[in-house]
Scaffold this active site. Structure first.
Site, short mmCIF file in Angstrom:
data_model
loop_
_atom_site.label_atom_id
_atom_site.label_comp_id
_atom_site.label_asym_id
_atom_site.label_seq_id
_atom_site.Cartn_x
_atom_site.Cartn_y
_atom_site.Cartn_z
N GLY A 9 0.80 -1.23 0.00
CA GLY A 9 0.00 0.00 0.00
C GLY A 9 0.82 1.27 0.00
N HIS A 45 9.07 6.04 4.69
CA HIS A 45 8.47 6.81 5.78
C HIS A 45 7.81 5.87 6.78
CE1 HIS A 45 5.63 6.51 2.41
NE2 HIS A 45 4.67 6.42 3.31
P1 5GP Z 1 1.89 5.57 2.04
O1 5GP Z 1 0.56 5.35 1.39
O2 5GP Z 1 2.98 5.70 0.99
O3 5GP Z 1 2.24 4.61 3.12
O4 5GP Z 1 1.78 6.95 2.81
C1 5GP Z 1 1.86 8.18 2.18
C2 5GP Z 1 1.23 9.18 3.11
O5 5GP Z 1 1.62 10.47 2.68
C3 5GP Z 1 -0.31 9.15 3.12
O6 5GP Z 1 -0.77 8.88 4.44
C4 5GP Z 1 -0.69 10.54 2.62
O7 5GP Z 1 -1.83 11.06 3.29
C5 5GP Z 1 0.55 11.36 2.89
N1 5GP Z 1 0.75 12.45 1.96
C6 5GP Z 1 0.62 12.41 0.60
N2 5GP Z 1 0.90 13.60 0.06
C7 5GP Z 1 1.22 14.42 1.10
C8 5GP Z 1 1.59 15.81 1.17
O8 5GP Z 1 1.71 16.53 0.18
N3 5GP Z 1 1.83 16.32 2.41
C9 5GP Z 1 1.71 15.56 3.54
N4 5GP Z 1 1.95 16.16 4.70
N5 5GP Z 1 1.37 14.26 3.51
C10 5GP Z 1 1.11 13.70 2.30
#
Ligand code: 5GP
Ligand code: ZN
Length: 113
Positions: free
Chosen positions: A92, A99
């Site tokens: 996901g 991160h």
């Molecule tokens: P992943 O889905 O890769 O585990 O998590 C990516 C996270 O980054 C998501 O929870 C999403 O809400 C967050 N996210 C995506 N774009 C941005 C952004 O431009 N700024 C911030 N602060 N968070 C973001």
């Protein structure tokens, strides 16, 4: 890695609510929070995903984990929290810069979706 969203946040090119920064790690609030506390802890160095760090990154990553401890202490997460690193398509992961999600101040369920 000028196209990477999180590298651009580190560089200050895209605004974010940054709550902590040092030479190794940056922490900012998730734009779409899934809990009362939802922080993203990232290494400053661009590492695409959890399977990519090299042996030389060991010390830096241990410092990232120290930052996770610090965030838990500073955001009232003494009663526990969830730390998640989504990895790859099936995991996901949507942003391809390593991160750790830190989710807290609500009870988490298991298994995750
Ligand atoms: P992943 O889905 O890769 O585990 O998590 C990516 C996270 O980054 C998501 O929870 C999403 O809400 C967050 N996210 C995506 N774009 C941005 C952004 O431009 N700024 C911030 N602060 N968070 C973001
Ligand atoms: Zn990046």
């Amino acid at each position: 890695m000028e196209q990477c969203l999180f590298c651009r946040i580190v560089a200050g090119e895209i605004p974010a609510e940054i709550v902590y920064r040092d030479a190794n790690a940056v922490v900012f609030k998730d734009i779409n929070p899934q809990a009362p506390v939802h922080l993203l802890v990232i290494p400053v160095r661009h590492i695409a995903r959890l399977t990519d760090p090299e042996a030389a990154d060991g010390k830096m990553l241990s410092q990232v984990f120290t930052v996770i401890q610090k965030m838990a202490a500073e955001h009232g997460l003494e009663e526990g929290f969830r730390a998640v690193a989504n990895c790859g398509e099936n995991g996901g992961q949507t942003v391809h810069h390593l991160h750790f999600h830190i989710l807290g101040r609500r009870c988490m369920s298991w298994p995750p979706g």
